[in-house]
Design a protein around this motif. Sequence first.
Motif, PDB file in Angstrom:
ATOM      1  N   THR A 379     -20.255  28.515 -22.701  1.00 57.13           N
ATOM      2  CA  THR A 379     -20.801  28.481 -21.351  1.00 57.13           C
ATOM      3  C   THR A 379     -20.811  29.884 -20.777  1.00 57.13           C
ATOM      4  O   THR A 379     -20.042  30.749 -21.206  1.00 57.13           O
ATOM      5  CB  THR A 379     -19.957  27.560 -20.446  1.00 57.13           C
ATOM      6  OG1 THR A 379     -20.477  27.584 -19.117  1.00 57.13           O
ATOM      7  CG2 THR A 379     -18.498  28.021 -20.399  1.00 57.13           C
ATOM      8  N   ASP A 380     -21.683  30.098 -19.805  1.00 59.33           N
ATOM      9  CA  ASP A 380     -21.696  31.383 -19.105  1.00 59.33           C
ATOM     10  C   ASP A 380     -21.077  31.259 -17.718  1.00 59.33           C
ATOM     11  O   ASP A 380     -21.255  32.127 -16.869  1.00 59.33           O
ATOM     12  CB  ASP A 380     -23.121  31.940 -19.003  1.00 59.33           C
ATOM     13  CG  ASP A 380     -24.111  30.934 -18.427  1.00 59.33           C
ATOM     14  OD1 ASP A 380     -23.742  29.754 -18.261  1.00 59.33           O
ATOM     15  OD2 ASP A 380     -25.270  31.314 -18.168  1.00 59.33           O
ATOM     16  N   ALA A 381     -20.305  30.183 -17.492  1.00 61.56           N
ATOM     17  CA  ALA A 381     -19.569  30.035 -16.239  1.00 61.56           C
ATOM     18  C   ALA A 381     -18.430  31.048 -16.195  1.00 61.56           C
ATOM     19  O   ALA A 381     -18.019  31.596 -17.225  1.00 61.56           O
ATOM     20  CB  ALA A 381     -19.029  28.609 -16.113  1.00 61.56           C
ATOM     21  N   ASN A 382     -17.901  31.295 -14.998  1.00 60.73           N
ATOM     22  CA  ASN A 382     -16.808  32.253 -14.870  1.00 60.73           C
ATOM     23  C   ASN A 382     -15.890  31.867 -13.733  1.00 60.73           C
ATOM     24  O   ASN A 382     -16.192  30.975 -12.931  1.00 60.73           O
ATOM     25  CB  ASN A 382     -17.347  33.675 -14.682  1.00 60.73           C
ATOM     26  CG  ASN A 382     -18.198  33.812 -13.437  1.00 60.73           C
ATOM     27  OD1 ASN A 382     -17.714  33.622 -12.322  1.00 60.73           O
ATOM     28  ND2 ASN A 382     -19.481  34.126 -13.610  1.00 60.73           N
ATOM     29  N   GLU A 409     -26.045  29.687 -15.949  1.00 61.95           N
ATOM     30  CA  GLU A 409     -27.372  29.076 -16.067  1.00 61.95           C
ATOM     31  C   GLU A 409     -27.424  28.005 -17.150  1.00 61.95           C
ATOM     32  O   GLU A 409     -28.345  27.205 -17.179  1.00 61.95           O
ATOM     33  CB  GLU A 409     -28.422  30.154 -16.353  1.00 61.95           C
ATOM     34  CG  GLU A 409     -28.640  31.132 -15.216  1.00 61.95           C
ATOM     35  CD  GLU A 409     -29.087  30.442 -13.945  1.00 61.95           C
ATOM     36  OE1 GLU A 409     -29.883  29.484 -14.021  1.00 61.95           O
ATOM     37  OE2 GLU A 409     -28.609  30.833 -12.861  1.00 61.95           O
ATOM     38  N   LYS A 410     -26.436  27.985 -18.024  1.00 64.65           N
ATOM     39  CA  LYS A 410     -26.428  27.011 -19.106  1.00 64.65           C
ATOM     40  C   LYS A 410     -25.887  25.682 -18.596  1.00 64.65           C
ATOM     41  O   LYS A 410     -24.766  25.596 -18.095  1.00 64.65           O
ATOM     42  CB  LYS A 410     -25.579  27.515 -20.272  1.00 64.65           C
ATOM     43  CG  LYS A 410     -25.633  26.613 -21.492  1.00 64.65           C
ATOM     44  CD  LYS A 410     -24.878  27.240 -22.666  1.00 64.65           C
ATOM     45  CE  LYS A 410     -24.990  26.347 -23.903  1.00 64.65           C
ATOM     46  NZ  LYS A 410     -24.292  26.950 -25.067  1.00 64.65           N
ATOM     47  N   THR A 411     -26.682  24.615 -18.748  1.00 67.24           N
ATOM     48  CA  THR A 411     -26.247  23.298 -18.302  1.00 67.24           C
ATOM     49  C   THR A 411     -25.389  22.629 -19.371  1.00 67.24           C
ATOM     50  O   THR A 411     -25.395  23.017 -20.534  1.00 67.24           O
ATOM     51  CB  THR A 411     -27.453  22.414 -17.964  1.00 67.24           C
ATOM     52  OG1 THR A 411     -28.281  22.278 -19.139  1.00 67.24           O
ATOM     53  CG2 THR A 411     -28.285  23.025 -16.847  1.00 67.24           C
ATOM     54  N   VAL A 434     -22.144  21.358 -15.532  1.00 68.99           N
ATOM     55  CA  VAL A 434     -23.185  22.148 -14.878  1.00 68.99           C
ATOM     56  C   VAL A 434     -24.498  21.392 -14.990  1.00 68.99           C
ATOM     57  O   VAL A 434     -24.945  21.069 -16.100  1.00 68.99           O
ATOM     58  CB  VAL A 434     -23.322  23.543 -15.515  1.00 68.99           C
ATOM     59  CG1 VAL A 434     -24.416  24.346 -14.820  1.00 68.99           C
ATOM     60  CG2 VAL A 434     -21.996  24.289 -15.474  1.00 68.99           C
ATOM     61  N   THR A 435     -25.098  21.075 -13.862  1.00 70.15           N
ATOM     62  CA  THR A 435     -26.370  20.365 -13.842  1.00 70.15           C
ATOM     63  C   THR A 435     -27.513  21.345 -13.600  1.00 70.15           C
ATOM     64  O   THR A 435     -27.292  22.508 -13.272  1.00 70.15           O
ATOM     65  CB  THR A 435     -26.372  19.296 -12.747  1.00 70.15           C
ATOM     66  OG1 THR A 435     -26.162  19.921 -11.468  1.00 70.15           O
ATOM     67  CG2 THR A 435     -25.250  18.284 -12.979  1.00 70.15           C
TER      68      THR A 435
END
Length: 581
Positions: A379-382, A409-411, A434-435
Amino acid sequence: MAAQFGRRLRRGATSGAVVAAAVAALAASQAPGVVPPPSDSAAGDRPVGAGEATPPATDGSATGDSPYYTDLPPLNTPNKPGTSIDLPIITGPAEAGIPASVLAAYKRAEQSIRSTDPACNLPWQLLAGIGKVESGQARGGRVDANGTTLSPILGPVLNGVGFANIPDTDDGAFDSDPTNDRAVGPMQFIPSTWATWGQDANGDGRKDPNNIYDAAQAAGMYLCANNRDLAVKADLDRAILSYNRSTEYLRTVLSWFEYYKRGTHQVPDGTGLLPIDRSDTPSTGPTSPSTSAPTTPTPSPSPSTPKPDPSKPVTPQPTKPPVTPPATAKVVTLKDAGTGTLTAPAGDVFAGRPTVEVRDAAGKPAAGLTVRFEIIGATDANLGGVAKSVTVLTGLNGRAVSPPVRAGEKTGTFTVRASVVGQQAAPVSFTATVTERRADTLVRVDTTELTATTGGRFADRILVKATLDGAIASSVGLTATMINSAADPQQNSKGPYFKDAVGNPLRTLTGLKTDAFGLLTLPDIYADDQSGTFLLRLTTPGGGSVTIELNVTAPAPEPEPTPTPTPAASSTATPTASPTP
C-alpha cells in the motif's frame, strides 16, 4: 529553561557589546519585527506583507532572545549527500536521528507552507536546525500521540535578571507566570509572539505552543514573513536572526541546517538525546569533575540590561514531571482500545486512529512505554503524512494513539500493526480499507446538442465535472455506459459506441478519471446503423451520475436525378419535286 532540563550550561558572549555591534547592521537591515498574518487565518495562510504591522519593542524576536543550545554537529555526516531522508525508524546517533513525530511535524509544516507560499522555499531541515538548538528536538521527542510535549518546555523568566525584561503578556496562560513572559514549547515562542503566530496544525481545535505540529507550522510561517525567499542566503540569515538576534545563534542553526541537509533518519519518540551546552545562562549547579566544560568570561551587562537585584530572588516555576514507566514494568496485555472501523477514500485521512491500551502484570495501565505503529502490506498509505512506522508513548491511562493514517491512491486493504517495543506482549493488528475516490455530483459542462448520422462520428466530445460536497473531486473514477433507457440502465446492444485500442465497438467504458480540476473529456463516440435517441450514463463512486442524450439520424436521401429530355422528331417534310406536266 535550564531548571527544566537539568543539564550542564555555559554562558556565552552573545549579549556583549562586541556581538551587539556585529549583529547591528544585519539586524537593522531586516527589521526583525513581527509581521502578523490575519488574525482569522487558517494554518498555512500567507503572512501579510512587510510594513503592515509593527510589533512592540520587547517582541523583536520569536524567542525574546532566550538561551539556546550551542552544541555543534559532529564532523562525520549522517549520510552521504543524496541519501533518502524517508527511511524507516531506526536507532542511531542522536545528532543525525530526529524523533519520528518531530520529523513528521517539520515535514508537514514544509508541505503546508510550500503549497500556500511557494516563493518562501521553506526547507524542513531549517525547522529541524532551529528545533535542535531551541529544545533538543522537543527534549528528544518526549511527546504524546498528538505531538504535545509530556511536560511544558519553559525558558527562564524574562525579568531582566541576566536576560531581556519582558513583562507578562498572557496572564500566565502559556508560561504559568503572571509577572513576566517565558519562552514556551519546542520552538520556544514567547507568549506575545505566539498570540500573533500561533497555529492549530494538528486539527485539535487548540493553538498550543507545546505541540510540535502547531509550533513547527508557526515557526515556518514566522521565518517566511516579510516575503522572504529562504533560498536566498541573505533572506535565510535574516529569518534566523529574527528568531534570535545573535550571530552565534545564526552560526549554530546554520551548522545543523547544513548537517541535516546531508541526510538524517527517524528514531523512536522519546529516544533522542539532549544537547548539553547552552548560551546566556550560568550553570545551575557544580560541574561534574569528569566533565570538562568550556569556560567563557562573563560579559559585562549592557547598558540596557538591569543588574540582578539580590533582594528579589527568582522563584522557580513548578513543572509537571514527564511520564515515565516503572523500572520493573512488564507488559502482560496489549489490546485494542476501541479503534472501530478504519475506512477512507483514496487520498483522504482515516477518521479513526488505531488506539491500543497497555497493562502491566498487576493489570494496571502501563504509562510511558513505547508503542510502535507500522503499516504492513502492499500500500502507499502512511502514518502522519510521511512514515510507514512511528513510535509513540503511552499516557497515564496506558493508551497510545497512532498519528493520523492517510490513505494512498491504491485501493484495497492493508494492516496497521501495534507492538510494545522491548516487551513480549502479542501485537495488535488493525485492518484498514481504502476505497475509491468519490463524487456526489456529475454535470455536463456545456449544453450543445449531441448529434451524428448513422455510420458517422459525433462532432462534439463530452466534458463533465465531478464534485464532492460542492468541492472539486479530482482523480475520481468514472464509468460510462450506453444504456437501454432511463428505466432500464443495462448496457445497450445497439446504437452509439466507443472504440477500444484496435477499433472494436465498446458500449461500457471503465478506467476513466477526472483531472486535478475534477474535469473529464470523454473519448470520441461513434454511431452504428441505428437511428433514434439513445442514452449515455456516467456514474462514479459516491453516487454521482449524469445521463446524456445522443441523437442519431439517418442520412438525408439523395435526390433522384432529373431525366434529360429526348429531342422531338422534326415535323418539316423534305419537299419533293412535282412531276413535270
